[in-house]
Design a protein around this motif. Structure first.
Motif, short mmCIF file in Angstrom:
data_model
loop_
_atom_site.label_atom_id
_atom_site.label_comp_id
_atom_site.label_asym_id
_atom_site.label_seq_id
_atom_site.Cartn_x
_atom_site.Cartn_y
_atom_site.Cartn_z
N GLU A 53 -2.61 -14.08 10.32
CA GLU A 53 -1.80 -12.87 10.14
C GLU A 53 -0.47 -13.22 9.50
O GLU A 53 -0.04 -14.38 9.50
CB GLU A 53 -1.59 -12.16 11.48
CG GLU A 53 -0.87 -13.02 12.51
CD GLU A 53 -0.35 -12.20 13.67
OE1 GLU A 53 -0.98 -11.20 14.03
OE2 GLU A 53 0.72 -12.56 14.18
N ALA A 97 -2.67 -10.11 -2.56
CA ALA A 97 -1.55 -9.94 -1.63
C ALA A 97 -1.01 -11.32 -1.26
O ALA A 97 -1.78 -12.19 -0.83
CB ALA A 97 -2.01 -9.20 -0.39
N ARG A 111 -9.30 -7.62 5.26
CA ARG A 111 -8.49 -7.06 6.34
C ARG A 111 -9.42 -6.65 7.47
O ARG A 111 -10.49 -6.12 7.26
CB ARG A 111 -7.72 -5.84 5.82
CG ARG A 111 -6.76 -6.24 4.71
CD ARG A 111 -6.03 -5.04 4.19
NE ARG A 111 -4.94 -4.67 5.09
CZ ARG A 111 -4.24 -3.57 4.95
NH1 ARG A 111 -4.54 -2.71 4.00
NH2 ARG A 111 -3.25 -3.31 5.76
N VAL A 141 3.24 -9.01 4.50
CA VAL A 141 2.99 -8.93 3.05
C VAL A 141 4.31 -9.02 2.30
O VAL A 141 5.25 -8.30 2.59
CB VAL A 141 2.27 -7.62 2.70
CG1 VAL A 141 2.04 -7.54 1.20
CG2 VAL A 141 0.96 -7.52 3.45
N GLU A 142 4.36 -9.95 1.34
CA GLU A 142 5.63 -10.15 0.63
C GLU A 142 5.55 -9.62 -0.80
O GLU A 142 6.53 -9.18 -1.37
CB GLU A 142 5.94 -11.65 0.62
CG GLU A 142 7.37 -11.93 0.26
CD GLU A 142 7.77 -13.34 0.70
OE1 GLU A 142 7.83 -13.57 1.91
OE2 GLU A 142 7.97 -14.18 -0.19
N ARG A 186 3.08 -16.40 6.30
CA ARG A 186 2.55 -16.70 7.62
C ARG A 186 3.69 -16.87 8.61
O ARG A 186 4.83 -17.08 8.21
CB ARG A 186 1.75 -18.02 7.54
CG ARG A 186 0.38 -17.87 6.97
CD ARG A 186 -0.08 -19.12 6.25
NE ARG A 186 0.22 -20.37 6.96
CZ ARG A 186 -0.11 -21.56 6.47
NH1 ARG A 186 -0.74 -21.66 5.31
NH2 ARG A 186 0.18 -22.64 7.14
N ILE A 222 1.08 -13.29 1.25
CA ILE A 222 1.43 -12.98 2.63
C ILE A 222 2.14 -14.18 3.27
O ILE A 222 1.69 -15.33 3.11
CB ILE A 222 0.16 -12.62 3.44
CG1 ILE A 222 -0.49 -11.39 2.79
CG2 ILE A 222 0.49 -12.35 4.90
CD1 ILE A 222 -1.90 -11.14 3.25
N LYS A 227 2.78 -5.73 8.33
CA LYS A 227 2.20 -6.87 9.06
C LYS A 227 0.69 -6.66 9.09
O LYS A 227 0.22 -5.59 9.46
CB LYS A 227 2.78 -6.91 10.48
CG LYS A 227 2.37 -8.15 11.24
CD LYS A 227 3.17 -8.29 12.51
CE LYS A 227 2.72 -9.56 13.22
NZ LYS A 227 3.45 -9.77 14.45
N THR A 228 -0.07 -7.69 8.68
CA THR A 228 -1.51 -7.48 8.57
C THR A 228 -2.28 -8.70 9.04
O THR A 228 -1.76 -9.83 8.99
CB THR A 228 -1.89 -7.10 7.12
OG1 THR A 228 -3.28 -6.85 7.05
CG2 THR A 228 -1.53 -8.21 6.15
#
Lengths: 277, 359
Positions: free
Chosen positions: B297, B312, B288, B300-301, B316, B314, B337-338
């Protein structure tokens, strides 16, 4: 357990009990009456022997007056030799047919399975002719040959199923270990077939021991008669010596019952082991 | 000296080609692991080396001898099976000596070898027991013992650990590694578990669809996979892939763009405008932050917590999932959101044919 389940289970047991009575009843009747005097057999056929009706006259007559011991040993020889040959050849053939792919192996397997479907008695006349021209008429060898032919197809079928269940890796491991093919069969596969062999043994022995047909057409003298055929001499056209008949039959039942008792554990393992996996 | 050599080996069943032109040389004392997804032909290859399956074409040499037409026992191999394949009606001692009887080993020598193998594998107490009275791990050791007493030129292991539970698998793995060091044996080992392959092997052979994809040292496969298949197969969780295109080339730098990640520059080298590329980044190389050559970016699900690390999953912007490995306490919250970044040296680039381009 709900009432419905209980009723169903009771129903099942009722059917099983009825079937058992049907199967055991006649045997019990034969054994019971073999220990009774002649008048009591006819007077009260369903009564068990008591002090006044008990008699060993049937056994006495059978053992003294007839060739029963010869018949008995004939039956034993024929049954045991046939069984041994059926098991040996059956296991070897089953191993060859399941383990090796060779030209005609499928055809050979099919040919053998025809033996299960077609009763050997259909060939009685041909067998009789064959035995006569081979000079085997009225010998125990003739009986043994016929019984081996009769028992082989089923034994190959059952043993093949079992051999297929033996893990492939085991044979491959033995091959990597350098064990020759014959020794793989004799020392790795055969010991694992024991339950199957017990099953096949019972299925082979019982019909041979009980068979009347082939002794009747293939044997003609007292020295080659088997127990089942020997008993017939007490059944006359006008008078039947029921004491002797029942005594001889009781004695004929005995070995089969004993084999069942000895092999029953193995037999159940053999019959069910293929079913649940 | 090459102890096992395989040249142009083929295996066909009717129209299906199971093994397609396999070439492989294995040195004496080397531990080689064949790895690949199920159905890739690795077990077939092992069985062909053992002589349990015939080849459709090609040659196999063991210890300098052509063994194409030799029976398994004459090839100088010993095989350990996944199912152990112990003889159920023989005790441990008999299991180990049974085969020796037929290969002309004197009784005194047999006893000596069994004693030696039993000591090495801690089986002394179990020699009179039957396989049914042994635990899975013990059975596996007996199977290995049975192989050792044959003193083969090559040991063949066919997924020997897959029937063991997780804890036992780790300890048996260590034992096999120790054994290899002790015996200085040549070992060919088949597994579908890439952790086993990475930890045990001197060299790994990655197979797919009957072909060898890459042969190399474990870390070479990890850091320099030859192609997309190897990149995706080695490493857990698997490498993330991003479809990309070369947008422009200027001043020796190529600008790479694609859906879901920030455009970045690569040394142009052999790249031309319009080239289709695949960018690969391992989950453990993503962290991160905002500063890195490669940045992606998403939202995260799902977070899988393993303790020291978390995976994680994630989503897209282009609606595909990728995985990032983050430190256990720094795991993002679901729905957050990351942005994740990777350093330039951790970004792998593959061309349109799936082959890796060294940058």
């Amino acid at each position: 357990m709900t009432i419905e389940q209980r009723a169903r289970s009771a129903g099942v047991h009722l059917v099983l009990l009825a079937y058992s009575a049907l199967a055991i009843g006649p045997i019990l009747l034969v054994v019971m009456n073999s220990f009774k005097a002649r008048s009591a057999i006819f007077g009260a056929p369903l009564a068990p022997p008591d002090a006044s009706t008990f008699s060993l006259i049937g056994y006495d007559k059978v053992l003294r007056s007839s060739n029963i011991l010869t018949y008995y040993s004939n039956s034993l020889i024929v049954t045991l030799v046939s069984m041994a040959l059926v098991l040996l050849f059956g296991a070897m053939a089953a191993w060859a047919l399941t383990e090796y792919r060779f030209r005609g192996s499928t055809l050979l397997g099919l040919f053998l399975s025809i033996g299960i479907m077609v009763p050997i008695r259909l060939g009685s006349v041909a067998i009789l002719n064959m035995m006569r021209s081979a000079g085997l008429n009225d010998t125990l060898t003739a009986l043994i040959l016929v019984y081996v032919a009769q028992g082989l197809p089923m034994s190959i079928f059952i043993l093949s199923e079992f051999i297929q269940q033996i893990p492939r890796d085991l044979r491959d491991a033995a091959r990597c270990d350098g064990v020759p093919e014959t020794r793989i069969f004799l020392e790795v596969i055969a010991p694992l077939l024991r339950p199957a062999i017990a099953t096949v043994a019972v299925f082979t022995i019982v019909p041979i021991w009980n068979d009347l047909w082939f002794p009747l057409i293939l044997t003609s003298s007292d020295k080659t008669h088997t127990v089942t055929l020997g008993v017939q001499q007490f059944l006359g056209q006008y008078i039947t010596d029921w004491n002797s008949v029942l005594a001889a039959l009781s004695m004929a039942i005995l070995p089969v019952v004993m084999i069942y008792i000895i092999l029953s554990r193995q037999l159940i393992a053999g019959l069910t082991s293929g079913a649940v996996k | 000296m090459s102890n096992l050599r395989i040249d142009h080996l083929y295996k066909r069943y009717g129209a299906a080609t199971v093994l397609d032109d396999i070439n492989l040389g294995i040195e004496t004392g080397e531990f080689v692991v064949l790895v690949g997804p199920s159905g890739c032909g690795k077990s077939t290859l092992l069985r062909m080396i053992a002589g349990l399956d015939g080849a459709s074409g090609g040659d196999i040499h063991i210890a300098g001898k052509l063994v194409n037409n030799l029976a398994p026992a004459a090839r100088g191999i010993a095989m350990v099976f996944q199912s152990y394949a112990l003889y159920p009606h023989m005790n441990v001692r008999k299991n180990m000596t049974f085969g020796l009887k037929f290969t002309g080993v004197a009784p005194a020598e047999r006893e000596k070898r069994v004693a030696e193998a039993a000591r090495m594998l801690r089986l002394e107490e179990l020699l009179e027991r039957y396989p049914r009275d042994l635990s899975g791990g013990q059975r596996q050791r007996v199977a290995i013992g049975r192989a050792i007493v044959r003193e083969p030129a090559v040991f063949l292991f066919d997924e020997p650990l897959s029937n063991l539970d997780a804890a036992l698998r780790v300890s048996t793995r260590v034992e096999i590694a120790n054994l290899h060091r002790l015996l200085k044996a040549t070992i060919v080992y088949v597994t579908h578990d890439q952790v086993e392959a990475m930890t045990l092997a001197d060299r790994i052979v990655v197979m797919n669809k009957g072909r060898i994809e890459q042969v190399g040292k474990p870390l070479d496969l990890y850091y320099a996979p030859a192609n997309l298949f190897v990149a995706g197969f080695i490493g857990s969780p698997a490498m993330n892939f991003f479809a990309a295109k070369v947008e422009s080339v200027a001043g020796g730098r190529a600008r790479v763009t694609g859906a879901g990640f920030r455009s970045f520059d690569l040394p142009a080298a052999s790249l031309n405008v319009g080239d289709t590329l695949t960018i690969g980044v391992r989950p453990e190389h993503l962290s991160r932050g905002t500063n890195g050559a490669f940045a992606v970016e998403g939202i995260v699900e799902l977070v899988e917590r393993l303790g020291e690390a978390s995976f994680a999953h994630i989503r897209r912007p282009d609606d595909k999932l990728f995985v990032a490995e983050v430190r256990g306490r720094e795991a993002p919250a679901v729905g957050e959101k990351t942005t994740l970044v990777a350093a330039a040296q951790d970004v792998q680039v593959f061309d349109a044919a799936g082959l890796r381009i060294s940058i």
